[in-house]
Scaffold this motif. Structure first.
Motif, PDB file in Angstrom:
ATOM      1  N   THR A 135      22.891 -10.192  -9.005  1.00  0.00           N
ATOM      2  CA  THR A 135      23.904 -10.340 -10.054  1.00  0.00           C
ATOM      3  C   THR A 135      24.059 -11.785 -10.526  1.00  0.00           C
ATOM      4  O   THR A 135      24.655 -12.028 -11.573  1.00  0.00           O
ATOM      5  CB  THR A 135      25.272  -9.827  -9.571  1.00  0.00           C
ATOM      6  OG1 THR A 135      25.619 -10.510  -8.358  1.00  0.00           O
ATOM      7  CG2 THR A 135      25.238  -8.327  -9.349  1.00  0.00           C
ATOM      8  N   ARG A 184      23.219 -18.640 -11.102  1.00  0.00           N
ATOM      9  CA  ARG A 184      24.632 -19.065 -11.119  1.00  0.00           C
ATOM     10  C   ARG A 184      24.998 -19.389  -9.674  1.00  0.00           C
ATOM     11  O   ARG A 184      24.984 -18.515  -8.803  1.00  0.00           O
ATOM     12  CB  ARG A 184      25.501 -17.935 -11.671  1.00  0.00           C
ATOM     13  CG  ARG A 184      26.974 -18.250 -11.674  1.00  0.00           C
ATOM     14  CD  ARG A 184      27.832 -17.171 -12.331  1.00  0.00           C
ATOM     15  NE  ARG A 184      27.303 -15.838 -12.117  1.00  0.00           N
ATOM     16  CZ  ARG A 184      27.421 -14.850 -13.003  1.00  0.00           C
ATOM     17  NH1 ARG A 184      28.017 -15.037 -14.148  1.00  0.00           N
ATOM     18  NH2 ARG A 184      26.945 -13.655 -12.718  1.00  0.00           N
ATOM     19  N   TRP A 218      27.091 -16.551 -19.957  1.00  0.00           N
ATOM     20  CA  TRP A 218      26.515 -15.768 -18.859  1.00  0.00           C
ATOM     21  C   TRP A 218      26.186 -14.351 -19.334  1.00  0.00           C
ATOM     22  O   TRP A 218      25.160 -13.789 -18.972  1.00  0.00           O
ATOM     23  CB  TRP A 218      27.460 -15.722 -17.658  1.00  0.00           C
ATOM     24  CG  TRP A 218      27.520 -17.017 -16.913  1.00  0.00           C
ATOM     25  CD1 TRP A 218      28.590 -17.849 -16.795  1.00  0.00           C
ATOM     26  CD2 TRP A 218      26.455 -17.649 -16.196  1.00  0.00           C
ATOM     27  NE1 TRP A 218      28.264 -18.948 -16.057  1.00  0.00           N
ATOM     28  CE2 TRP A 218      26.947 -18.844 -15.664  1.00  0.00           C
ATOM     29  CE3 TRP A 218      25.120 -17.320 -15.948  1.00  0.00           C
ATOM     30  CZ2 TRP A 218      26.181 -19.706 -14.904  1.00  0.00           C
ATOM     31  CZ3 TRP A 218      24.342 -18.197 -15.185  1.00  0.00           C
ATOM     32  CH2 TRP A 218      24.878 -19.368 -14.678  1.00  0.00           C
ATOM     33  N   THR A 219      27.042 -13.784 -20.174  1.00  0.00           N
ATOM     34  CA  THR A 219      26.825 -12.444 -20.690  1.00  0.00           C
ATOM     35  C   THR A 219      25.590 -12.402 -21.602  1.00  0.00           C
ATOM     36  O   THR A 219      24.886 -11.398 -21.643  1.00  0.00           O
ATOM     37  CB  THR A 219      28.063 -11.950 -21.450  1.00  0.00           C
ATOM     38  OG1 THR A 219      29.187 -12.007 -20.567  1.00  0.00           O
ATOM     39  CG2 THR A 219      27.904 -10.528 -21.933  1.00  0.00           C
ATOM     40  N   SER A 220      25.318 -13.486 -22.307  1.00  0.00           N
ATOM     41  CA  SER A 220      24.172 -13.520 -23.218  1.00  0.00           C
ATOM     42  C   SER A 220      22.844 -13.676 -22.482  1.00  0.00           C
ATOM     43  O   SER A 220      21.788 -13.392 -23.036  1.00  0.00           O
ATOM     44  CB  SER A 220      24.336 -14.643 -24.244  1.00  0.00           C
ATOM     45  OG  SER A 220      24.237 -15.912 -23.637  1.00  0.00           O
ATOM     46  N   ASN A 241      32.128 -17.387 -20.051  1.00  0.00           N
ATOM     47  CA  ASN A 241      31.587 -16.085 -19.693  1.00  0.00           C
ATOM     48  C   ASN A 241      30.634 -15.554 -20.762  1.00  0.00           C
ATOM     49  O   ASN A 241      29.686 -14.839 -20.451  1.00  0.00           O
ATOM     50  CB  ASN A 241      32.724 -15.101 -19.419  1.00  0.00           C
ATOM     51  CG  ASN A 241      32.237 -13.889 -18.683  1.00  0.00           C
ATOM     52  OD1 ASN A 241      31.468 -14.021 -17.728  1.00  0.00           O
ATOM     53  ND2 ASN A 241      32.648 -12.718 -19.116  1.00  0.00           N
ATOM     54  N   ASP A 242      30.871 -15.889 -22.036  1.00  0.00           N
ATOM     55  CA  ASP A 242      29.995 -15.422 -23.111  1.00  0.00           C
ATOM     56  C   ASP A 242      28.556 -15.881 -22.914  1.00  0.00           C
ATOM     57  O   ASP A 242      27.624 -15.139 -23.223  1.00  0.00           O
ATOM     58  CB  ASP A 242      30.498 -15.903 -24.474  1.00  0.00           C
ATOM     59  CG  ASP A 242      31.782 -15.213 -24.906  1.00  0.00           C
ATOM     60  OD1 ASP A 242      32.129 -14.174 -24.295  1.00  0.00           O
ATOM     61  OD2 ASP A 242      32.432 -15.713 -25.830  1.00  0.00           O
TER      62      ASP A 242
END
Length: 86
Positions: free
Chosen positions: A52, A9, A80-82, A77-78
């Protein structure tokens, strides 16, 4: 560290496909796939990223991220969270 394909990222939140080259000063050095040889030979520096912002490579997730970034200049964000942390 064994070289691995990863998702990074960047500072804008964009997904980048990179190679985890080595760790240094708490950062993971991540040259692009094309720049690996030049980085190893010292011709180009590698960018250091905090852990991170580094994720295991998953082609499906990366494709979704890239599509979303190209359409909206953001990744939800979902997604990145996955992604699995590297």
């Amino acid at each position: 560290m064994e070289k691995s394909l990863i998702i990074v990222r960047d500072y804008r939140g964009a997904p980048l496909r990179r190679v985890a080259w080595r760790t240094e000063s708490g950062l993971i050095l991540v040259p692009s796939e094309r720049a690996c040889e030049a980085t190893e030979s010292g011709q180009l520096p590698a960018i250091g990223c905090p852990k991170t912002d580094v994720f295991a490579y998953d082609a499906d997730i990366f494709d979704q991220m890239e599509k979303e970034w190209n359409q909206n200049k953001r990744v939800c964000n979902d997604l990145w969270t996955s992604a699995m942390p590297f």
